[in-house]
Design an enzyme around this catalytic site. Structure first.
Site, PDB file in Angstrom:
ATOM      1  N   TYR A 261       3.363   9.665  -0.894  1.00  0.00           N
ATOM      2  CA  TYR A 261       4.244   9.388  -0.081  1.00  0.00           C
ATOM      3  C   TYR A 261       5.879   9.249  -0.363  1.00  0.00           C
ATOM      4  CZ  TYR A 261       0.602   6.528   2.437  1.00  0.00           C
ATOM      5  OH  TYR A 261      -0.414   5.763   2.763  1.00  0.00           O
TER       6      TYR A 261
ATOM      7  N   ASP B 138       0.935  -1.033  -0.022  1.00  0.00           N
ATOM      8  CA  ASP B 138       0.154  -0.178   0.147  1.00  0.00           C
ATOM      9  C   ASP B 138       0.773   1.199   0.294  1.00  0.00           C
ATOM     10  OD1 ASP B 138      -2.819   0.821   0.728  1.00  0.00           O
ATOM     11  OD2 ASP B 138      -1.091   2.118   1.678  1.00  0.00           O
TER      12      ASP B 138
ATOM     13  N   LYS C 126      -2.798   5.930  -4.678  1.00  0.00           N
ATOM     14  CA  LYS C 126      -3.473   6.787  -3.997  1.00  0.00           C
ATOM     15  C   LYS C 126      -3.141   8.014  -4.904  1.00  0.00           C
ATOM     16  CE  LYS C 126      -3.441   4.555   0.404  1.00  0.00           C
ATOM     17  NZ  LYS C 126      -2.390   4.739   0.783  1.00  0.00           N
TER      18      LYS C 126
ATOM     19  N   HIS D 132      -7.520   9.879  -2.183  1.00  0.00           N
ATOM     20  CA  HIS D 132      -6.590   9.516  -0.820  1.00  0.00           C
ATOM     21  C   HIS D 132      -7.495  10.059   0.820  1.00  0.00           C
ATOM     22  CE1 HIS D 132      -2.516   9.185   1.101  1.00  0.00           C
ATOM     23  NE2 HIS D 132      -3.520   8.819   1.964  1.00  0.00           N
TER      24      HIS D 132
HETATM   25  N1  LIG Z   1      -4.864   6.368   3.593  1.00  0.00           N
HETATM   26  C1  LIG Z   1      -4.860   7.209   4.488  1.00  0.00           C
HETATM   27  O1  LIG Z   1      -5.203   8.740   5.346  1.00  0.00           O
HETATM   28  C2  LIG Z   1      -3.911   6.672   5.088  1.00  0.00           C
HETATM   29  C3  LIG Z   1      -3.053   6.966   6.244  1.00  0.00           C
HETATM   30  C4  LIG Z   1      -2.205   6.565   7.317  1.00  0.00           C
HETATM   31  C5  LIG Z   1      -1.608   5.413   6.858  1.00  0.00           C
HETATM   32  N2  LIG Z   1      -1.964   4.575   5.387  1.00  0.00           N
HETATM   33  C6  LIG Z   1      -1.780   3.788   5.347  1.00  0.00           C
HETATM   34  O2  LIG Z   1      -1.703   2.594   6.588  1.00  0.00           O
HETATM   35  C7  LIG Z   1      -0.651   1.906   6.292  1.00  0.00           C
HETATM   36  C8  LIG Z   1       0.486   1.411   7.981  1.00  0.00           C
HETATM   37  O3  LIG Z   1      -0.086   2.964   9.032  1.00  0.00           O
HETATM   38  P1  LIG Z   1       1.026   3.096   9.537  1.00  0.00           P
HETATM   39  O4  LIG Z   1       1.704   2.838   8.840  1.00  0.00           O
HETATM   40  O5  LIG Z   1       0.192   4.694   9.553  1.00  0.00           O
HETATM   41  O6  LIG Z   1       0.872   3.690  11.318  1.00  0.00           O
HETATM   42  P2  LIG Z   1       0.980   1.139  12.107  1.00  0.00           P
HETATM   43  O7  LIG Z   1       1.344   0.724  10.587  1.00  0.00           O
HETATM   44  O8  LIG Z   1      -0.074   1.310  11.981  1.00  0.00           O
HETATM   45  O9  LIG Z   1       2.217   1.996  13.281  1.00  0.00           O
HETATM   46  C9  LIG Z   1       3.937   1.734  12.229  1.00  0.00           C
HETATM   47  C10 LIG Z   1       4.110   2.282  13.400  1.00  0.00           C
HETATM   48  O10 LIG Z   1       4.391   1.259  14.327  1.00  0.00           O
HETATM   49  C11 LIG Z   1       6.191   0.745  14.491  1.00  0.00           C
HETATM   50  N3  LIG Z   1       5.743  -0.974  14.518  1.00  0.00           N
HETATM   51  C12 LIG Z   1       5.711  -1.852  13.261  1.00  0.00           C
HETATM   52  N4  LIG Z   1       5.255  -3.039  13.743  1.00  0.00           N
HETATM   53  C13 LIG Z   1       5.787  -2.979  15.334  1.00  0.00           C
HETATM   54  C14 LIG Z   1       5.474  -4.522  15.850  1.00  0.00           C
HETATM   55  N5  LIG Z   1       6.089  -5.719  15.796  1.00  0.00           N
HETATM   56  N6  LIG Z   1       6.115  -3.509  16.913  1.00  0.00           N
HETATM   57  C15 LIG Z   1       6.173  -2.543  18.145  1.00  0.00           C
HETATM   58  N7  LIG Z   1       6.409  -1.772  16.882  1.00  0.00           N
HETATM   59  C16 LIG Z   1       5.951  -1.864  15.396  1.00  0.00           C
HETATM   60  C17 LIG Z   1       6.711   1.246  13.107  1.00  0.00           C
HETATM   61  O11 LIG Z   1       7.555   1.371  13.552  1.00  0.00           O
HETATM   62  P3  LIG Z   1       9.131   0.544  12.835  1.00  0.00           P
HETATM   63  O12 LIG Z   1       9.282   1.062  11.517  1.00  0.00           O
HETATM   64  O13 LIG Z   1       9.982   0.937  13.642  1.00  0.00           O
HETATM   65  O14 LIG Z   1       9.076  -0.688  13.267  1.00  0.00           O
HETATM   66  C18 LIG Z   1       5.897   2.994  13.207  1.00  0.00           C
HETATM   67  O15 LIG Z   1       6.638   3.629  13.860  1.00  0.00           O
HETATM   68  C19 LIG Z   1       0.557   2.950   5.973  1.00  0.00           C
HETATM   69  O16 LIG Z   1       2.165   2.744   5.755  1.00  0.00           O
HETATM   70  C20 LIG Z   1      -0.109   3.305   4.758  1.00  0.00           C
HETATM   71  O17 LIG Z   1       0.385   2.550   3.615  1.00  0.00           O
HETATM   72  C21 LIG Z   1      -2.696   5.841   5.271  1.00  0.00           C
END
Ligand SMILES: NC(=O)c1ccc[n+]([C@@H]2O[C@H](COP(=O)([O-])OP(=O)(O)OC[C@H]3O[C@@H](n4cnc5c(N)ncnc54)[C@H](OP(=O)(O)O)[C@@H]3O)[C@@H](O)[C@H]2O)c1
Length: 275
Positions: free
Chosen positions: A50, A45, A75, A108
């Site tokens: 990004y 994704d 997106k 998005h």
């Molecule tokens: N449509 C939208 O508006 C929107 C907005 C935000 C995100 N997204 C999408 O959703 C995806 C996921 O959301 P997100 O990246 O915002 O947040 P997330 O996946 O909820 O959290 C990522 C955070 O958690 C940490 N983490 C990951 N695995 C872990 C584990 N096993 N133990 C401890 N910490 C862990 C990561 O650190 P490390 O990298 O250091 O492991 C990072 O700081 C994004 O990458 C993106 O593709 C979409």
């Protein structure tokens, strides 16, 4: 164990667990996505905003994985909602990804103050007709946005990608979407690491009972709730940890205890504030 798939309302299938690349440094993206593909992820994704579509594309190209074995989402950004801009932005994303088609193309944010998301959706309908996006969907759409889109356009989005984790479950939007055949994708599934989800008793108790980590427990909660998710990690060990979630199941009581963590705990921006 293989990743389950979810069937979308247009008949295509999507791996329920993928890998997200929000805030993955463009200079590091090829290495990080290569790691994710080696770990076993087949659903990536990304988004134009990004700035890392090229890195995703390079990792895919060098992976040797067949295109039909991958699911790639990108997106459309908020300032590209006019018909002409949407077509151009889509072309640019495809080129940066080095792909002939994406599996899923999303608006998005509704960016409601600009009042052009219906126009953008009609452009996405045309892009889908061209076959260059197999499926189309939306992100950060709340009930009023979905209501208007369904009233004024022809194709029902396959997904709505919204902030969703145990502290913010968005019951109104998820129920409205699911009743209309729109699958829920959970962004920020781990709360973006911004609040101490992994220290909650409901999470740690279930984790301990199954010999799994708090992150694996939260991912398992999402899977059992029917959410599609793509946690992000820059770290290969954590990528593997987040993927190793198919050899256990939470009990109904454990799922309910984690669901009880709901507290309207938004960690990202409210859709009305993004334009
Ligand atoms: N449509 C939208 O508006 C929107 C907005 C935000 C995100 N997204 C999408 O959703 C995806 C996921 O959301 P997100 O990246 O915002 O947040 P997330 O996946 O909820 O959290 C990522 C955070 O958690 C940490 N983490 C990951 N695995 C872990 C584990 N096993 N133990 C401890 N910490 C862990 C990561 O650190 P490390 O990298 O250091 O492991 C990072 O700081 C994004 O990458 C993106 O593709 C979409």
């Amino acid at each position: 164990m293989s990743v389950p798939t979810v069937t979308l309302n247009d008949g295509h299938t999507i791996p329920q667990l993928g890998f997200g690349v929000f805030k993955v440094d463009p200079a590091e993206t090829t290495r990080i996505v290569t790691d994710a593909l080696e770990v076993g992820y087949r659903h990536i994704d990304t988004a134009a905003i990004y700035g890392n579509e090229e890195g995703v594309g390079r990792a895919i190209a060098s992976s040797g994985i067949g295109r039909d074995d991958l699911f790639v989402t990108t997106k459309l950004w908020n300032d590209k909602h006019s018909t002409a801009d949407a077509f151009d932005a889509f072309d640019e994303s495809l080129e940066k990804l080095g792909l002939d088609f994406v599996d899923l193309y999303l608006i998005h944010w509704p960016s409601a103050a600009n009042d052009r998301y219906v126009e953008a959706w009609k452009a996405l309908e045309k892009i889908r007709e061209s076959g260059r996006a197999r499926s189309i969907g939306v992100s950060n759409f709340l009930v009023p946005h979905l209501t208007r889109l369904l009233a004024e356009t022809d194709i029902v989005p396959v997904v709505d990608q919204i902030e969703l984790h145990p502290a913010l479950q968005q019951p109104e939007t998820t129920a409205f979407a699911r009743e209309r055949g729109i699958q829920i994708e959970a962004w920020g599934p781990l709360g973006q690491g911004k609040y101490p989800l992994f220290e909650e008793e409901a999470v740690t108790a279930a984790a301990q009972a199954h010999g799994k980590s708090p992150a694996q427990t939260v991912i398992r909660w999402h899977l059992q709730m029917g959410n599609i998710l793509f946690p992000k990690s820059n770290n290969r060990t954590r990528m593997a940890e987040n993927f190793d979630v198919f050899d256990f199941a939470l009990t109904t009581e454990e799922v309910d205890a984690i669901s009880a963590l709901e507290r309207d705990g938004r960690v990202g921006t409210h859709p009305d504030e993004v334009n």
